[in-house]
Design a protein around this motif. Structure first.
Motif, PDB file in Angstrom:
ATOM      1  N   ARG B  46       0.815  -1.219   0.000  1.00  0.00           N
ATOM      2  CA  ARG B  46       0.000   0.000   0.000  1.00  0.00           C
ATOM      3  C   ARG B  46       0.852   1.275   0.000  1.00  0.00           C
ATOM      4  O   ARG B  46       0.318   2.356  -0.230  1.00  0.00           O
ATOM      5  CB  ARG B  46      -0.942   0.004   1.203  1.00  0.00           C
ATOM      6  CG  ARG B  46      -2.095  -0.973   1.028  1.00  0.00           C
ATOM      7  CD  ARG B  46      -2.795  -1.235   2.324  1.00  0.00           C
ATOM      8  NE  ARG B  46      -3.478  -0.065   2.837  1.00  0.00           N
ATOM      9  CZ  ARG B  46      -4.704   0.294   2.492  1.00  0.00           C
ATOM     10  NH1 ARG B  46      -5.374  -0.434   1.638  1.00  0.00           N
ATOM     11  NH2 ARG B  46      -5.258   1.358   3.005  1.00  0.00           N
ATOM     12  N   ASN B  49       1.265   2.629  -3.963  1.00  0.00           N
ATOM     13  CA  ASN B  49       0.333   3.597  -4.554  1.00  0.00           C
ATOM     14  C   ASN B  49      -0.084   4.665  -3.537  1.00  0.00           C
ATOM     15  O   ASN B  49      -1.081   5.352  -3.713  1.00  0.00           O
ATOM     16  CB  ASN B  49      -0.884   2.896  -5.159  1.00  0.00           C
ATOM     17  CG  ASN B  49      -1.707   2.144  -4.142  1.00  0.00           C
ATOM     18  OD1 ASN B  49      -1.361   2.105  -2.967  1.00  0.00           O
ATOM     19  ND2 ASN B  49      -2.798   1.547  -4.587  1.00  0.00           N
ATOM     20  N   LEU B  51      -1.341   4.632  -0.595  1.00  0.00           N
ATOM     21  CA  LEU B  51      -2.480   4.552   0.314  1.00  0.00           C
ATOM     22  C   LEU B  51      -1.950   4.669   1.739  1.00  0.00           C
ATOM     23  O   LEU B  51      -2.677   5.024   2.653  1.00  0.00           O
ATOM     24  CB  LEU B  51      -3.228   3.234   0.119  1.00  0.00           C
ATOM     25  CG  LEU B  51      -4.047   3.188  -1.166  1.00  0.00           C
ATOM     26  CD1 LEU B  51      -4.633   1.819  -1.388  1.00  0.00           C
ATOM     27  CD2 LEU B  51      -5.141   4.241  -1.142  1.00  0.00           C
ATOM     28  N   LEU B  52      -0.682   4.346   1.919  1.00  0.00           N
ATOM     29  CA  LEU B  52      -0.014   4.586   3.196  1.00  0.00           C
ATOM     30  C   LEU B  52       1.203   5.461   2.918  1.00  0.00           C
ATOM     31  O   LEU B  52       1.864   5.306   1.883  1.00  0.00           O
ATOM     32  CB  LEU B  52       0.442   3.259   3.824  1.00  0.00           C
ATOM     33  CG  LEU B  52      -0.648   2.351   4.379  1.00  0.00           C
ATOM     34  CD1 LEU B  52      -0.027   1.034   4.850  1.00  0.00           C
ATOM     35  CD2 LEU B  52      -1.380   3.024   5.525  1.00  0.00           C
ATOM     36  N   GLU B  72      -3.712  10.791  -6.986  1.00  0.00           N
ATOM     37  CA  GLU B  72      -4.787  10.177  -7.776  1.00  0.00           C
ATOM     38  C   GLU B  72      -4.276   9.649  -9.116  1.00  0.00           C
ATOM     39  O   GLU B  72      -4.658   8.584  -9.565  1.00  0.00           O
ATOM     40  CB  GLU B  72      -5.933  11.166  -8.002  1.00  0.00           C
ATOM     41  CG  GLU B  72      -6.985  11.150  -6.907  1.00  0.00           C
ATOM     42  CD  GLU B  72      -6.621  12.045  -5.744  1.00  0.00           C
ATOM     43  OE1 GLU B  72      -5.911  13.042  -5.976  1.00  0.00           O
ATOM     44  OE2 GLU B  72      -7.039  11.739  -4.598  1.00  0.00           O
ATOM     45  N   ARG B  75      -2.432   6.458  -8.621  1.00  0.00           N
ATOM     46  CA  ARG B  75      -3.297   5.308  -8.333  1.00  0.00           C
ATOM     47  C   ARG B  75      -4.057   4.844  -9.567  1.00  0.00           C
ATOM     48  O   ARG B  75      -4.373   3.662  -9.704  1.00  0.00           O
ATOM     49  CB  ARG B  75      -4.292   5.675  -7.231  1.00  0.00           C
ATOM     50  CG  ARG B  75      -3.585   5.829  -5.896  1.00  0.00           C
ATOM     51  CD  ARG B  75      -4.512   6.292  -4.824  1.00  0.00           C
ATOM     52  NE  ARG B  75      -3.757   6.744  -3.669  1.00  0.00           N
ATOM     53  CZ  ARG B  75      -4.181   7.661  -2.821  1.00  0.00           C
ATOM     54  NH1 ARG B  75      -5.365   8.221  -3.002  1.00  0.00           N
ATOM     55  NH2 ARG B  75      -3.448   8.017  -1.809  1.00  0.00           N
ATOM     56  N   ARG B  76      -4.405   5.767 -10.451  1.00  0.00           N
ATOM     57  CA  ARG B  76      -5.162   5.358 -11.631  1.00  0.00           C
ATOM     58  C   ARG B  76      -4.325   4.518 -12.575  1.00  0.00           C
ATOM     59  O   ARG B  76      -4.861   3.783 -13.384  1.00  0.00           O
ATOM     60  CB  ARG B  76      -5.707   6.587 -12.350  1.00  0.00           C
ATOM     61  CG  ARG B  76      -6.950   7.115 -11.653  1.00  0.00           C
ATOM     62  CD  ARG B  76      -7.452   8.406 -12.222  1.00  0.00           C
ATOM     63  NE  ARG B  76      -8.200   9.113 -11.178  1.00  0.00           N
ATOM     64  CZ  ARG B  76      -8.748  10.290 -11.343  1.00  0.00           C
ATOM     65  NH1 ARG B  76      -8.674  10.908 -12.503  1.00  0.00           N
ATOM     66  NH2 ARG B  76      -9.410  10.862 -10.348  1.00  0.00           N
ATOM     67  N   ILE B  78      -2.034   2.401 -11.444  1.00  0.00           N
ATOM     68  CA  ILE B  78      -1.651   1.184 -10.737  1.00  0.00           C
ATOM     69  C   ILE B  78      -2.931   0.442 -10.377  1.00  0.00           C
ATOM     70  O   ILE B  78      -3.709   0.900  -9.560  1.00  0.00           O
ATOM     71  CB  ILE B  78      -0.873   1.516  -9.450  1.00  0.00           C
ATOM     72  CG1 ILE B  78       0.401   2.295  -9.797  1.00  0.00           C
ATOM     73  CG2 ILE B  78      -0.537   0.241  -8.703  1.00  0.00           C
ATOM     74  CD1 ILE B  78       1.269   2.623  -8.605  1.00  0.00           C
ATOM     75  N   TYR B  80      -5.255  -1.993  -8.515  1.00  0.00           N
ATOM     76  CA  TYR B  80      -5.129  -2.499  -7.150  1.00  0.00           C
ATOM     77  C   TYR B  80      -6.335  -3.375  -6.817  1.00  0.00           C
ATOM     78  O   TYR B  80      -7.466  -2.914  -6.844  1.00  0.00           O
ATOM     79  CB  TYR B  80      -5.052  -1.303  -6.186  1.00  0.00           C
ATOM     80  CG  TYR B  80      -4.907  -1.663  -4.721  1.00  0.00           C
ATOM     81  CD1 TYR B  80      -4.193  -2.777  -4.312  1.00  0.00           C
ATOM     82  CD2 TYR B  80      -5.476  -0.856  -3.740  1.00  0.00           C
ATOM     83  CE1 TYR B  80      -4.054  -3.086  -2.978  1.00  0.00           C
ATOM     84  CE2 TYR B  80      -5.345  -1.158  -2.395  1.00  0.00           C
ATOM     85  CZ  TYR B  80      -4.630  -2.272  -2.013  1.00  0.00           C
ATOM     86  OH  TYR B  80      -4.505  -2.572  -0.682  1.00  0.00           O
ATOM     87  N   ILE B  82      -7.803  -5.083  -3.735  1.00  0.00           N
ATOM     88  CA  ILE B  82      -7.531  -5.105  -2.303  1.00  0.00           C
ATOM     89  C   ILE B  82      -7.936  -6.440  -1.696  1.00  0.00           C
ATOM     90  O   ILE B  82      -8.752  -7.175  -2.241  1.00  0.00           O
ATOM     91  CB  ILE B  82      -8.217  -3.948  -1.546  1.00  0.00           C
ATOM     92  CG1 ILE B  82      -9.710  -4.184  -1.379  1.00  0.00           C
ATOM     93  CG2 ILE B  82      -7.963  -2.635  -2.203  1.00  0.00           C
ATOM     94  CD1 ILE B  82     -10.311  -3.201  -0.391  1.00  0.00           C
ATOM     95  N   GLN B  84      -9.742  -7.215   0.827  1.00  0.00           N
ATOM     96  CA  GLN B  84     -11.145  -7.422   1.209  1.00  0.00           C
ATOM     97  C   GLN B  84     -12.096  -7.283   0.035  1.00  0.00           C
ATOM     98  O   GLN B  84     -13.297  -7.121   0.201  1.00  0.00           O
ATOM     99  CB  GLN B  84     -11.564  -6.412   2.274  1.00  0.00           C
ATOM    100  CG  GLN B  84     -10.738  -6.406   3.532  1.00  0.00           C
ATOM    101  CD  GLN B  84      -9.519  -5.514   3.420  1.00  0.00           C
ATOM    102  OE1 GLN B  84      -9.039  -5.206   2.331  1.00  0.00           O
ATOM    103  NE2 GLN B  84      -8.977  -5.098   4.546  1.00  0.00           N
ATOM    104  N   GLY B  86     -13.810  -5.372  -1.643  1.00  0.00           N
ATOM    105  CA  GLY B  86     -14.255  -3.976  -1.661  1.00  0.00           C
ATOM    106  C   GLY B  86     -14.976  -3.536  -2.918  1.00  0.00           C
ATOM    107  O   GLY B  86     -14.812  -2.414  -3.359  1.00  0.00           O
TER     108      GLY B  86
END
Ligand SMILES: Nc1ncnc2c1ncn2[C@@H]1O[C@H](COP(=O)(O)OP(=O)(O)OP(=O)(O)O)[C@@H](O)[C@H]1O
Ligand SMILES: [Mg+2]
Lengths: 544, 378
Positions: B46, B49, B51-52, B72, B75-76, B78, B80, B82, B84, B86
């Motif tokens: 994480r 990208n 997120l952390l 943003e 992330r677009r 990459i 991902y 996740i 869970q 989601g």
């Protein structure tokens, strides 16, 4: 076995057996004489009611769920309508020769027929039966529109019969004919109470809920504050507002505007200092700072919203109820319906790729804009009316009261009602937004959605049903609490209720209460409908 | 290329989940992160990208510090998936997969085509599933939609956090195969997290074994199996690592295309005996005139029916006794163990004999590994 249906049959059957169906009153005030279903000699049509009441009990033992459902719906609907229709016939019979049915000494003048207990239990039993039937239909997944039809058939037929004059014999209808024009006005007033306070409450409540959901330290404070408001008895809240608003009303407009300006500067200063310093303050100082900021913001906001809402209400009241601007209100209505229609057609009947989609969108936007313009036009027209700012010579002579704010009347009612609407709105917005699964938001973040995209595309749609449940709660509660507003002279349907209590006239009480109940039910149904249409099927609650 | 340079992640509560990670994920390769639960796989992923946030060190994406990209935008590009899943419950499958393409402003028709393509890819019938909502899908189907969604806008880099975790072993195997086949073509740079060492061996071009936030060993699957760095890695890959290693080697690498102890069906039993003795094997393969494997014959059989090879041979379907070039050495071993052969025929898809593979060849492979290990140990 369908226990609910059996219950419905029992309620109706026992009612018809033991309770009086009608009361005949010799005049408006005197107590009446009650009649049981079996006491109308010479006309055994009424026994049909009794048989119909027993039918659900027998039907409840049927095994085939679908046919049972339809039979129960049929029986319930018929019972509902006939419970009102058949006694009406009996009532006409009673009114033809009231002397024959009353004690010798009664002073007979404009004798009246009152529906009595058995009609209430009959309707209740019929409704329970109907409900039991619809539940059966839902269980075997009969199409939803058929279920809706089954539910609404009896009320619609009843409404048509009502318009047809079938129930004119009942005293409440007599009362209605005597007060028709007043009722219409009070109803519109009531409607405006509810809509304006719900509208303002919605903006403020959802805003606060949103704020609470973004800041977990603030959340308990906000939730607690709106919770406390809810504990104040409505009558007391109306009373408490009396003094400060009366004072405010006395102030001149310019002085108030000055005060508003100062309050605004203070609020901005507080908010600015909070934004700059909060990160460096220890926890406790920070909370105090935050609360001060909130109060600082609340003062000018409350002042502005209070005055604005009162004034808008005054304009709306003159515009919509004086009848002087019929053309404009008519235009507004037509534009509004057209805007809704283009929106609905675009959303549900035109496929995504169609070229028509864009055209409809443009049409929808222009119609919505035109509606807004027409409302502004109406308000401009209305503000020219004597009833709004009549007799005010100059700006310096203008007082806040001229804008509609005073201790009694509509302003305190709207403020109190708005405050009452806050709890369900804030709580549900907060809960709705807070309960969105973090993994879902996280995957949105992971895909590169911006915070606003996440909010509007994920959080808001997912919280929407919960927020709407809050709106419904608030709306229905407001219809009820709104009837209390009459005590501070705000008008509304409560006027009839209070008058009825003073005159010990049940008819008058009902004249206020029945439209209020109907309004609450319709509002709830409409909001449910809106909720259903706007909620994605992916998260819509499955009907039990 | 993704490069972790001395990456440290300390959470606000003071817990250090990643302790100085150095690692390069090569372009077009699948790099598997594996390790015990809580070792920092998700955390490391994480940070790529953003997120952390990264506490210390940096991560280079395409040669640039990933903090130089707007979050943003980074992330677009990459994809991902996740852990869970989601999925957005209020979006249809189509809308879920279309999220990133729509943000990138793709044409609606192109999006629809892409979605159908991706659904096919992950083994979901587009016509049935396109308009379903996530709650109408099973957990495994949802996970596949999650993978399709991550692939949505064809991002050059993918982060996949246990993407096949909720899928039954058979379907998982199919998806792994398909995914590898696609990866052959599209060559994305992928970080793939899993708990399953077999999956890691199968999917990974390289495997990074993490332990308590630090890199324990980073190498190709073969090297990790052949030379586990220490006790931890050895335990982690399991005591059957020799067998696992056979799973990495294809039959084509170990087979002998020349050595074919074979006789034709119309040959005599004497010829068969001769072949068996010549090749020093227990049995010879029997083929028909087209060279298609029909069964085998051994000395016992010849003793029972000395006059006719057809009577002496054991008939068998080539699907059952033969292995294919593409099979793993592990599968060849399994076939040998099952039949008690020391040698097993290698056939092509029509059943024609193309060579053989011997138990000895498999043992040699394992031995070579041990001797290498001793060499490095001493
Ligand atoms: N927000 C957080 N604050 C504090 N500690 C955290 C946080 N998130 C994760 N951790 C800790 O960091 C460590 C690594 O977590 P991570 O999620 O990366 O594990 P993982 O290797 O992905 O495990 P799994 O295989 O179970 O998914 C764990 O010990 C976890 O408790
Ligand atoms: Mg994880």
């Amino acid at each position: 076995m369908n226990r609910i249906a059996m219950l419905g049959g029992l309620i109706a059957g026992l009612g018809f057996f033991f309770l009086p169906t009608l009361a005949l009153k010799p005049n408006r005030l005197a107590p009446g004489t009650s009649f049981n279903l079996f006491e109308f000699q010479g006309d055994d049509r009424y026994l049909v009611l009794f048989v119909l009441a027993l039918l659900p009990i027998l039907l409840s033992f049927r095994h085939d769920v679908e046919s049972r459902g339809w039979l129960l719906v049929g029986t319930g609907s018929l019972l509902f309508v006939l419970t009102l229709v058949l006694p009406a016939g009996a009532g006409r019979l009673l009114l033809e020769t009231p002397e024959a049915f009353l004690d010798g000494g009664a002073f007979i003048r404009n004798p009246r027929i009152l529906p009595a207990g058995a009609i209430a239990t009959g309707l209740l039993g019929a409704y329970v039966t109907l409900f039991a039937g619809v539940r059966d239909l839902a269980k075997v997944e009969v199409q939803t529109w058929l279920q809706a039809l089954a539910t609404w058939l009896a009320p619609i037929v009843t409404l048509l019969l009502l318009l047809n004059g079938t129930f004119d014999v009942y005293s409440i209808m007599v009362e209605f004919y005597a007060n028709g024009a007043a009722l219409e006005q009070k109803f519109v007033e009531h409607l405006m109470f509810v809509f304006i306070s719900l509208g303002v409450g919605f903006v403020v409540g959802v805003g606060l809920g949103l704020w609470a959901s973004r800041d977990e330290r603030l959340a308990p404070i906000i939730l607690y504050a709106v919770g406390i408001i809810q504990t104040i008895p409505s009558l007391a809240l109306f009373g408490v507002l009396l003094v400060p608003l009366a004072r405010l009303g006395d102030q001149s407009f310019l002085a108030t505007a000055g005060f508003f300006g100062i309050a605004l500067v203070v609020a901005v200063a507080l908010a600015g200092s909070y934004a700059l310093l909060a990160d460096r303050e220890p926890g406790r100082v920070r909370i105090v700072h935050l609360i001060a900021t909130a109060i600082g913001a609340a003062v000018p906001l409350a002042l502005f919203v209070g005055v604005l809402v009162s004034f808008v209400f005054r304009l709306a009241n003159v515009g919509f109820t004086s009848g002087a601007y019929g053309d404009t209100t008519g235009t507004i209505l037509v534009l509004l319906l057209a805007a809704l229609a283009t929106w609905g057609v675009g959303r549900w009947f035109v496929p995504d790729e169609s070229r028509w989609r864009r055209g409809l969108k443009v049409a929808n936007w222009s119609l919505s804009a035109a509606t807004a313009v027409a409302v502004v036009v109406l308000f401009v027209q209305a503000s020219g009316s004597n009833r709004v700012l009549g007799g005010v010579e100059s700006l310096s002579a203008l007082t806040i009261r001229d804008l509609g704010v005073s201790g009694i009347g509509v302003a305190p009612a709207l403020i109190a009602l708005t405050l009452y609407s806050l709890l369900p709105l804030v709580r549900n917005t907060y809960a709705g937004l807070n309960n969105v699964d973090l993994a879902i938001i996280d995957s949105g973040r992971g895909m590169g959605m911006t915070p606003s995209q996440r909010f509007f595309q994920i959080e808001l749609p997912l919280a929407f049903p919960v927020i709407m449940a809050g709106v419904r709660n608030a709306g229905v509660a407001l219809v009820g609490i709104g009837t209390v507003a009459t005590v501070i002279g705000a008008g509304g349907l409560g006027d009839f209720v209070i008058q009825g209590i003073v005159n010990t006239s049940i008819d008058q009480i009902l004249l206020g209460a029945i439209p209020a109940i109907a309004l609450a039910l319709v509002l709830d149904a409409v909001l449910r409908g809106v909720e259903g249409l706007l909620t994605s099927p992916g998260i819509r609650q499955v009907q039990q | 290329m993704i490069e972790f340079q001395n990456v440290v992640k300390r959470f606000p509560d003071g817990f250090t989940a990643v302790k100085g990670l150095n690692l390069t994920v090569h372009d077009g390769e699948i790099t598997v992160f594996i390790g015990p639960s809580g070792c920092g796989k998700t955390t490391s992923m994480r940070m790529v990208n953003r997120l952390l946030s990264i506490t210390e060190g940096k991560i280079l994406v395409e040669g640039r510090d990933n903090r130089d990209f707007p979050a943003e935008e980074l992330r677009r590009k990459i994809g991902y998936a996740i852990q869970q899943i989601g999925l957005f419950p209020h979006f249809t499958v189509l809308d879920n997969i279309a999220v990133v393409p729509r943000m990138l402003g793709w044409e609606e028709s192109r999006i629809r085509k892409r979605v159908d393509e991706l659904l096919d890819l992950v083994g979901l019938d587009p016509d049935i599933n396109r308009d379903k909502y996530p709650r109408q899908l099973s957990g495994g189907q949802q996970q596949r939609v999650g993978v399709a969604r991550a692939l949505g806008a064809d991002p050059p880099i993918m982060l996949m956090d246990e993407p096949f975790g909720a899928i039954d072993p058979i379907t998982r195997e199919v998806l792994q195969e398909e995914f590898l086949a696609i990866q052959q073509e599209i060559g994305k740079t992928i970080i793939f997290v899993t708990h399953d060492i077999d999956e890691a061996i199968k999917m990974g071009d390289r495997i990074a074994i993490l332990r308590d936030g630090a890199l324990e060993q980073y190498d190709t699957p073969d090297n990790i199996l052949a030379h586990p760095k220490d006790r931890f890695v050895r335990d982690f890959v399991g005591s059957d690592r020799s067998l696992k290693r056979l799973g990495l080697v294809r039959v084509s690498e170990l087979m002998d295309p020349e050595s074919k102890p074979l006789v034709r069906m119309r040959d005599s039993t004497d010829k068969a005996r001769q072949v068996i003795e010549e090749h020093k094997v227990r049995s010879a393969f029997v083929v028909d005139d087209e060279g298609v494997l029909k069964g085998w014959v051994d000395l016992d059989g010849i003793r029972h029916a000395p006059n006719s090879l057809i009577d002496a041979m054991m008939e068998a379907d080539f699907h059952e006794i033969g292995v294919r070039k593409g099979n793993t050495a592990r599968e060849a071993l399994s076939a040998m163990v099952a039949r008690g052969f020391r040698i097993t025929p290698v056939v092509d898809k029509n059943g024609r004999l193309v060579g053989s593979i011997t138990l000895k060849a498999l043992q040699d492979l394992a031995e070579q590994e041990w001797s290498e290990e001793e060499a490095t140990a001493s």
